[in-house]
Design a protein around this motif. Structure first.
Motif, PDB file in Angstrom:
ATOM      1  N   MET A 172       6.564 -16.335  -3.918  1.00 13.68           N
ATOM      2  CA  MET A 172       7.019 -15.557  -5.342  1.00 13.68           C
ATOM      3  C   MET A 172       7.184 -14.240  -4.843  1.00 13.68           C
ATOM      4  N   MET A 173       6.661 -13.413  -4.158  1.00 13.54           N
ATOM      5  CA  MET A 173       6.886 -12.069  -4.149  1.00 13.54           C
ATOM      6  C   MET A 173       8.113 -11.504  -3.854  1.00 13.54           C
ATOM      7  N   PRO A 174       8.754 -12.015  -2.769  1.00 13.75           N
ATOM      8  CA  PRO A 174      10.386 -11.805  -2.452  1.00 13.75           C
ATOM      9  C   PRO A 174      11.232 -12.045  -3.837  1.00 13.75           C
ATOM     10  N   ASN A 175      11.050 -12.997  -4.540  1.00 15.89           N
ATOM     11  CA  ASN A 175      11.776 -13.029  -5.848  1.00 15.89           C
ATOM     12  C   ASN A 175      11.529 -11.951  -6.886  1.00 15.89           C
ATOM     13  N   LEU A 176      10.244 -11.239  -6.743  1.00 13.65           N
ATOM     14  CA  LEU A 176       9.764 -10.435  -7.641  1.00 13.65           C
ATOM     15  C   LEU A 176      10.709  -9.165  -7.209  1.00 13.65           C
ATOM     16  N   VAL A 233       7.802  -2.031  -3.921  1.00 15.87           N
ATOM     17  CA  VAL A 233       7.443  -3.894  -4.271  1.00 15.87           C
ATOM     18  C   VAL A 233       7.281  -4.295  -2.833  1.00 15.87           C
ATOM     19  N   GLU A 234       8.021  -3.961  -1.892  1.00 16.16           N
ATOM     20  CA  GLU A 234       7.596  -4.570  -0.298  1.00 16.16           C
ATOM     21  C   GLU A 234       6.501  -4.294   0.060  1.00 16.16           C
ATOM     22  N   ARG A 235       6.012  -2.868  -0.043  1.00 18.79           N
ATOM     23  CA  ARG A 235       4.834  -2.645   0.518  1.00 18.79           C
ATOM     24  C   ARG A 235       3.666  -3.193  -0.385  1.00 18.79           C
ATOM     25  N   ILE A 236       3.627  -3.369  -1.836  1.00 12.54           N
ATOM     26  CA  ILE A 236       2.727  -4.314  -2.601  1.00 12.54           C
ATOM     27  C   ILE A 236       2.864  -5.785  -1.983  1.00 12.54           C
ATOM     28  N   GLU A 237       3.783  -6.188  -1.785  1.00 16.13           N
ATOM     29  CA  GLU A 237       3.927  -7.528  -1.095  1.00 16.13           C
ATOM     30  C   GLU A 237       3.238  -7.783   0.202  1.00 16.13           C
ATOM     31  N   ARG A 238       3.357  -6.597   1.114  1.00 14.91           N
ATOM     32  CA  ARG A 238       2.720  -7.168   2.464  1.00 14.91           C
ATOM     33  C   ARG A 238       1.163  -6.949   2.193  1.00 14.91           C
ATOM     34  N   ARG A 239       0.775  -5.960   1.321  1.00  7.66           N
ATOM     35  CA  ARG A 239      -0.797  -5.733   1.043  1.00  7.66           C
ATOM     36  C   ARG A 239      -1.236  -7.107   0.219  1.00  7.66           C
TER      37      ARG A 239
END
Length: 249
Positions: A172-176, A233-239
């Protein structure tokens, strides 16, 4: 990685400046980077850049949050219920191919010129990728995880918060992140036509006054802010997805 990014940007702007200085590029049609930076500095000093940037960010944030509430909720519900999926998906599939730009006349008719039209267009741009991201994520969950949680006596809320959401995040995160980028493009498009503030409005006004350096400066600001939002957002996704197995594992 950052050093390589800076090298790439430096080569790009260096080539652009070189072509402009050599007269290969028409300075009126495409001002040099030096002129664009000067325009950005001038608009920063008079405050017009920050006022319009704040208006654009407010619109994209409101529209994006609205799309998150609607899109993610419907995606989770349809992913969990085949009956709801059969009811909702045909509607979504019928509306999804219509680009947000085609909704501009309707948005102006319904909401007039201003923030509400921009919120609506950003919502339309974001809601469909968010819906399909949540729907696909729930459908992709290993049913053994759900059955194991049920066997251990997990309540419906615990099943949702402790199993469905964590297991859905890697998909879901990549779609966000994708939806946020689409929303940023949509808000600028809306401001070109249906707003009286914002970066899109700034570009439109500058075009009408033949201030091409301001047009390009507005485009640079849009690109930079879009890059920063995507990187955040990518940084949040990695965390968030640090626990998930990567392709290198």
């Amino acid at each position: 990685m950052l050093a390589l990014n800076l090298i790439g940007l430096g080569l790009f702007f260096g080539l652009w400046q070189g072509l402009a200085s050599a007269g290969i590029i028409n300075a009126f049609l495409l001002p040099s980077p030096v002129d664009v930076v000067a325009a950005l500095w001038e608009m920063s000093n008079d405050g017009s850049l920050w006022v319009n940037l704040a208006a654009s960010l407010k619109r994209v944030c409101v529209g994006y949050l609205m799309a998150c509430v609607v899109g993610l909720t419907l995606g989770f519900v349809c992913g969990s219920s085949q009956v709801m999926a059969e009811i909702v998906r045909p509607i979504v599939e019928a509306l999804r191919p219509v680009p947000p730009l085609a909704w501009v006349p309707i948005a102006i008719l319904w909401f007039g010129l201003g923030d509400l039209s921009a919120y609506f267009l950003v919502f339309l741009g974001c809601v469909f990728p968010l819906f399909f991201g949540a729907y696909t994520a729930v459908r992709s969950i290993d049913r053994n995880q759900i059955n194991a949680a049920k066997c251990l006596g997990a309540s419906r809320w615990l099943l949702f918060s402790g199993v469905l959401i964590p297991a859905s995040l890697p998909i879901m995160m990549p779609n966000l992140r994708l939806a946020l980028g689409i929303g940023w493009m949509c808000v600028v498009t809306a401001e070109l036509i249906a707003a009286q503030t914002g970066l899109g409005y700034l570009i439109q006004q500058s075009r009408m006054l033949f201030q091409i350096q301001n047009v390009v400066a507005g485009m640079v600001a849009i690109g930079f802010v879009g890059y920063v939002m995507s990187a955040a957002v990518e940084r949040i996704e990695r965390r968030i997805n640090a626990w998930a197995p990567s392709e290198r594992d």
